[in-house]
Structures are given as structure tokens and as C-alpha cells.
Design an enzyme around this catalytic site. Sequence first.
Site, PDB file in Angstrom:
ATOM      1  CB  CYS A   1      -0.929  -0.018   1.219  1.00 33.27           C
ATOM      2  SG  CYS A   1      -2.188   1.273   1.197  1.00 33.27           S
TER       3      CYS A   1
ATOM      4  CB  CYS B   1       5.785   5.305   4.521  1.00 34.09           C
ATOM      5  SG  CYS B   1       6.934   6.594   3.981  1.00 34.09           S
TER       6      CYS B   1
END
Length: 231
Positions: free
Chosen positions: A108, A214
Site C-alpha cells: 500500500c 512507509c
Amino acid sequence: MIKTQLLILEAQSIDLIKNSFIENFSISTTSFGLTSSVLIHLIYKTNLEIPIVFIDTGFHFDETIDYYKTIDSKYQKLDFIKISADMNTSKFLNKYGKEIYNKDPNFCCNFNKVDPFNSYLENKRIRIWYAAVRKSQSLSRNSLNHQVEINEDLLKIHPLLLWTEKEIIAYIRENSLPIHPLKSKGYGSIGCYPCTKIGKGRTGRWGKLEKTECGLHLKNSHHKYTKNVHR
């Protein structure tokens, strides 16, 4: 004493930005997180043309978008650029599943943040990238240097690397800078809403998963700007 220290830190950070700047090929990124206004303010003070790139993942808090608008309004002379994945959020969830950020958070993040940024770096032939990461934020960031060679074409600069959280907050107050509205609600770090909870520092990011980044600030994420493929 704190004012003197802040002036020293400010001067050192601005010098680092100015000495590494390459006209037309330098950018800064921002997540419009809790204290993003500090690096943006420093870039503003350099009087250099450094675009501020915001990667809109499609999963930001409404408060983050409001914070973005507040800073954009305050620094009208700066060039804020918003980029995003080729696929919008609705189509992304329909294709990969509404729980994709829980089932495969790395994918994602890569799809919605790392890949769009890599494409931007390549298309714009960016050579200098300024980021607001600090040593005190996490173990993985503690080993960073002020300058990191991402690949033969890209140098990443960390103007705030040695700033402490206390100094960041003091600088914000001293210069009356905007701060993310969710800080007052107990958030210590702000990312996408599905993966961000209330907590001290970065403890509220990605829950109990081993994931702590991330991927944007992992060096191998930008090697030759390769894209990630899901399964």
C-alpha cells in the site's frame, strides 16, 4: 539560551540547504505531519526556488489536508506540488481489497507513496532532495547522516537531522509557525489514517506490525527508481 541555540541550528540548516542547492533540480518533500512547518519555513528563508512536494496517498486525515491548506496560504511564494498514484483511492481499494493497508501495508505504501515519488524523481531528473527526518525519531533514522547518496544521480539532504523534538517545538513557538491540529489530540506522529493511532513519537504508526517506515526514507526504495509489483 534556547533562542541562541535555535538561531545556531537555523543558520546551520540554511547553510546546508544553500550549499547543496542545484537550480531546477532540487526539491523538498513534506508529509504535512506534526512539525512539517519547520523545514518549509527554513526553505522559505533561503529565498531559493525549491518546490515542496506533497505525496497525496488518498488516505490522509482531513486535518492533514487542512494543515496543508494553512501552510500553502501562509507561504504563497513557495511552489507546493501535489502528486499521487495513477489510480485513485476508490479504484485502488476495489482492485486490491478494502483491507489492503492491513493485509499488505508495504505494498500500500509503495503503490501510493513510493512509486509516485520515484516517477516524479525520474521525470524531473531531480538531483537534490531535502527531507525533514531527524535522528531522534527512530532507530532506523538514528544512523542517518546529513547527506545520503541514494544513487549516482540523487543526493538526499537532512537539514533537521540533529534537531531534538524540544528544539523543533521551541522553533515553532518562537516563529509562530502552524502546527498540525492533531498534535493537541495526542498524536505523536501523523501518517495515513488507517495506520496511525494516538501515541508517543512514532509508536502510533502501523500498530503492532514490525513496520516502522512507509518506505520513502529507506535508501533502497529509490535505487534506479524501480517500481514495486504486488505479488
